[in-house]
Design an enzyme around this catalytic site. Structure first.
Site, PDB file in Angstrom:
ATOM      1  N   CYS A 129      33.953   1.503  28.293  1.00  0.00           N
ATOM      2  CA  CYS A 129      32.895   0.843  27.525  1.00  0.00           C
ATOM      3  C   CYS A 129      33.016  -0.675  27.723  1.00  0.00           C
ATOM      4  O   CYS A 129      33.957  -1.172  28.348  1.00  0.00           O
ATOM      5  CB  CYS A 129      33.011   1.202  26.043  1.00  0.00           C
ATOM      6  SG  CYS A 129      34.448   0.473  25.220  1.00  0.00           S
TER       7      CYS A 129
ATOM      8  N   GLU B  27      42.112   2.955  26.881  1.00  0.00           N
ATOM      9  CA  GLU B  27      42.340   1.819  27.775  1.00  0.00           C
ATOM     10  C   GLU B  27      43.054   0.679  27.053  1.00  0.00           C
ATOM     11  O   GLU B  27      43.995   0.084  27.582  1.00  0.00           O
ATOM     12  CB  GLU B  27      41.006   1.285  28.323  1.00  0.00           C
ATOM     13  CG  GLU B  27      40.211   2.289  29.102  1.00  0.00           C
ATOM     14  CD  GLU B  27      39.176   3.030  28.248  1.00  0.00           C
ATOM     15  OE1 GLU B  27      39.529   3.531  27.146  1.00  0.00           O
ATOM     16  OE2 GLU B  27      38.028   3.140  28.683  1.00  0.00           O
TER      17      GLU B  27
ATOM     18  N   CYS C  18      36.395  -2.249  26.427  1.00  0.00           N
ATOM     19  CA  CYS C  18      37.552  -1.969  27.279  1.00  0.00           C
ATOM     20  C   CYS C  18      37.450  -2.701  28.612  1.00  0.00           C
ATOM     21  O   CYS C  18      38.451  -3.222  29.113  1.00  0.00           O
ATOM     22  CB  CYS C  18      37.685  -0.466  27.488  1.00  0.00           C
ATOM     23  SG  CYS C  18      38.117   0.393  25.953  1.00  0.00           S
TER      24      CYS C  18
ATOM     25  N   HIS D 220      40.958   2.518  21.672  1.00  0.00           N
ATOM     26  CA  HIS D 220      40.546   3.337  22.810  1.00  0.00           C
ATOM     27  C   HIS D 220      41.739   3.510  23.748  1.00  0.00           C
ATOM     28  O   HIS D 220      42.673   2.698  23.748  1.00  0.00           O
ATOM     29  CB  HIS D 220      39.403   2.668  23.561  1.00  0.00           C
ATOM     30  CG  HIS D 220      38.105   2.679  22.818  1.00  0.00           C
ATOM     31  ND1 HIS D 220      36.914   2.409  23.430  1.00  0.00           N
ATOM     32  CD2 HIS D 220      37.810   2.931  21.514  1.00  0.00           C
ATOM     33  CE1 HIS D 220      35.935   2.486  22.545  1.00  0.00           C
ATOM     34  NE2 HIS D 220      36.459   2.796  21.365  1.00  0.00           N
TER      35      HIS D 220
END
Length: 153
Positions: free
Chosen positions: A85, A57, A88, A55
């Protein structure tokens, strides 16, 4: 030299989100800031890297930790186009960031204010400041356009 604004840093994250979307990834971008400088950048790359943890992040946190030579990112601020999410957010807690700034809420899987709020005080041994809504319309529109185009295929 004056400190750069939240809008300035978020616009950098938006550009990374656009790159992700152009490559067929969910359009999320992130920049990690320390001492008013970018130390890490990320865009969603889960499909490209065949990595469910890639992701935006996580990519920004990894690059930032590598840049400073420490997995503790004390004093850093992360700017993300979409509410993080659970995965993260957990990484941000473990990295000891100082502040999270995100653009648009993620009603289905957001772990800060939407679907789940695991960031509330006393949940973990580290908390950080959260600001949402920075460039939210632009961030939200990227997601809307991406998923609309995907449904129309």
């Amino acid at each position: 030299m004056p400190k750069k604004s939240d809008q300035f840093w978020m616009s950098n994250a938006v550009e990374l989100a656009k790159q992700a979307g152009e490559l067929g990834e969910v359009p999320v971008g992130a920049v990690l800031i320390l001492d008013d400088k970018i130390i890490g950048k990320g865009r969603n790359q889960s499909i490209e890297l065949n990595d469910p943890s890639a992701h935006a992040e996580i990519q920004a946190l990894r690059e930032g930790a590598s840049t400073i030579g420490n997995y503790r990112l004390i004093g850093s601020k992360i700017y993300v186009t979409i509410e993080p999410c659970t995965m993260c957010l957990g990484a941000m807690i473990h990295a000891r960031i100082e502040k999270l700034v995100f653009g648009a809420k993620e009603p289905k899987s957001g772990a800060v204010t939407s679907a789940n709020d695991i960031s509330r005080p006393n949940s973990f041994n580290h908390t950080f400041k959260v600001i949402d809504g920075i460039l939210k319309d632009e961030c939200s529109q990227l997601m809307t356009n991406f998923f609309r185009a995907r449904r129309n295929k």
